[in-house]
Design an enzyme around this catalytic site. Sequence first.
Site, PDB file in Angstrom:
ATOM      1  N   ASP A  42       5.095   7.682   7.745  1.00 42.50           N
ATOM      2  CA  ASP A  42       5.957   7.031   7.120  1.00 42.50           C
ATOM      3  C   ASP A  42       5.619   7.393   5.558  1.00 42.50           C
ATOM      4  OD1 ASP A  42       8.134   5.031   6.569  1.00 42.50           O
ATOM      5  OD2 ASP A  42       6.520   4.053   5.333  1.00 42.50           O
ATOM      6  N   SER A  43       6.858   7.283   4.794  1.00 44.00           N
ATOM      7  CA  SER A  43       6.649   7.675   3.500  1.00 44.00           C
ATOM      8  C   SER A  43       5.930   6.630   2.651  1.00 44.00           C
ATOM      9  CB  SER A  43       8.123   7.520   2.834  1.00 44.00           C
ATOM     10  OG  SER A  43       8.799   6.081   2.917  1.00 44.00           O
ATOM     11  N   TYR A  54      10.998   7.933  -0.420  1.00 39.53           N
ATOM     12  CA  TYR A  54      11.780   9.107   0.092  1.00 39.53           C
ATOM     13  C   TYR A  54      13.151   8.937  -0.183  1.00 39.53           C
ATOM     14  CZ  TYR A  54       7.349  11.339   2.114  1.00 39.53           C
ATOM     15  OH  TYR A  54       6.514  12.011   2.327  1.00 39.53           O
ATOM     16  N   GLY A  55      13.575   7.422  -0.221  1.00 40.64           N
ATOM     17  CA  GLY A  55      15.080   7.283   0.179  1.00 40.64           C
ATOM     18  C   GLY A  55      16.028   7.790  -1.132  1.00 40.64           C
ATOM     19  N   CYS A  66       9.626   6.250   9.574  1.00 41.64           N
ATOM     20  CA  CYS A  66      10.494   6.314   8.371  1.00 41.64           C
ATOM     21  C   CYS A  66      12.035   6.837   8.568  1.00 41.64           C
ATOM     22  CB  CYS A  66       9.878   7.324   7.464  1.00 41.64           C
ATOM     23  SG  CYS A  66      11.023   7.374   5.919  1.00 41.64           S
ATOM     24  N   ASN A  67      13.084   5.942   8.521  1.00 34.66           N
ATOM     25  CA  ASN A  67      14.230   6.254   8.826  1.00 34.66           C
ATOM     26  C   ASN A  67      14.744   7.511   8.010  1.00 34.66           C
ATOM     27  OD1 ASN A  67      15.853   3.913  10.470  1.00 34.66           O
ATOM     28  ND2 ASN A  67      14.040   3.163   9.370  1.00 34.66           N
ATOM     29  N   CYS A 117      15.978   0.958   7.840  1.00 31.11           N
ATOM     30  CA  CYS A 117      14.773   1.143   6.796  1.00 31.11           C
ATOM     31  C   CYS A 117      13.511   0.341   7.115  1.00 31.11           C
ATOM     32  CB  CYS A 117      15.276   0.371   5.506  1.00 31.11           C
ATOM     33  SG  CYS A 117      13.834   0.619   4.266  1.00 31.11           S
ATOM     34  N   THR A 118      12.399   1.000   7.199  1.00 36.26           N
ATOM     35  CA  THR A 118      11.417   0.342   7.456  1.00 36.26           C
ATOM     36  C   THR A 118      11.070  -0.816   7.024  1.00 36.26           C
ATOM     37  OG1 THR A 118      10.165   1.778   5.865  1.00 36.26           O
ATOM     38  CG2 THR A 118       9.996   2.442   7.919  1.00 36.26           C
ATOM     39  N   HIS A 119      11.623  -1.177   5.818  1.00 31.69           N
ATOM     40  CA  HIS A 119      11.086  -2.521   5.130  1.00 31.69           C
ATOM     41  C   HIS A 119      11.894  -3.587   5.413  1.00 31.69           C
ATOM     42  CE1 HIS A 119       9.401   0.633   2.472  1.00 31.69           C
ATOM     43  NE2 HIS A 119       8.726  -0.220   1.893  1.00 31.69           N
TER      44      HIS A 119
HETATM   45  N1  DGL Z   1      10.498   4.253   4.766  1.00 25.63           N
HETATM   46  C1  DGL Z   1      11.811   4.567   4.230  1.00 25.63           C
HETATM   47  C2  DGL Z   1      12.778   4.574   5.154  1.00 25.63           C
HETATM   48  O1  DGL Z   1      12.794   3.722   6.286  1.00 25.63           O
HETATM   49  C3  DGL Z   1      11.833   3.584   3.047  1.00 25.63           C
HETATM   50  C4  DGL Z   1      11.016   3.703   1.802  1.00 25.63           C
HETATM   51  C5  DGL Z   1      11.394   4.897   1.178  1.00 25.63           C
HETATM   52  O2  DGL Z   1      12.576   5.256   0.624  1.00 25.63           O
HETATM   53  O3  DGL Z   1      10.571   5.978   1.259  1.00 25.63           O
HETATM   54  O4  DGL Z   1      13.890   4.719   4.948  1.00 25.63           O
END
Ligand code: DGL
Length: 250
Positions: free
Chosen positions: A7-8, A39-40, A70-71, A180-182
């Site tokens: 994941d990011s 990363y988004g 990570c999406n 999104c993971t969060h």
């Molecule tokens: N992990 C990212 C996602 O699922 C969210 C956080 C990021 O922007 O890196 O897209």
Amino acid sequence: MKLGVFDSGIGGLTVVKSLLSHNLFSEIIYYGDTARVPYGIKDKNTIIRYAIEAVEFFKNFDLDLIIVACNTVSAHALNEMRETANCPVIGVVDAGVQATVNALSSKDANILIMATKATIKSHAYESELNARGYNNLTSVASGLLVPIVEEEIYSGEVLESTLRHYFKDVVHPDAIILGCTHFPLISHAISEFFHDNTTLIHSGDAIVELLEREFVFKERYPEPNLKFFASENPESLRNIAKKWLGLESL
Ligand code: DGL
């Protein structure tokens, strides 16, 4: 079965949580690129470059499988990761699309995709859903929710007004892809905002569904060996993992 989860940053722990509740792997090695998150908001080439570096990191571990939690990375860099890796690589976008299709009986269903700017820009969810005949889609880049979750704000005024900011004009959806993971951490607030009877698609559960469908798990591992790595401040990642996953022994 030895698994790598990429994941990011910390958000991919929501996927680890689903994996742990199904005891599928003997060892899980988590790598969060906490030094370079988010990363988004980055462009495709940067996301690909970072994702390939993660694959190189995982080559130290002789893995059976890499899951991209990570999406944003799943939407942009899965093919490039597959070309570089020496084990299979699966991502949450394919899993989420399949879970959405499984959850909905009508192709006219109104589906909301909420995700980072980069994920929305990739059109990854839309293309896959369109290809399966689902065209009633609304996509909203809602990246401000990421730092809100990282601040551990799971309810209250700030979260509610941010949801209103992004979604006040969205017609009641039949399903929402938490792209999104969060976002699973605020699923309660999201359900309430959309008046509860909307199906929420959670990446972690979707990945477990995909794994159970496409792989044969001969054994279950109730006490897997867990290792957490981060490109910055691994101690903080481990502390969050303890809290989010309820693992006192880390
Ligand atoms: N992990 C990212 C996602 O699922 C969210 C956080 C990021 O922007 O890196 O897209």
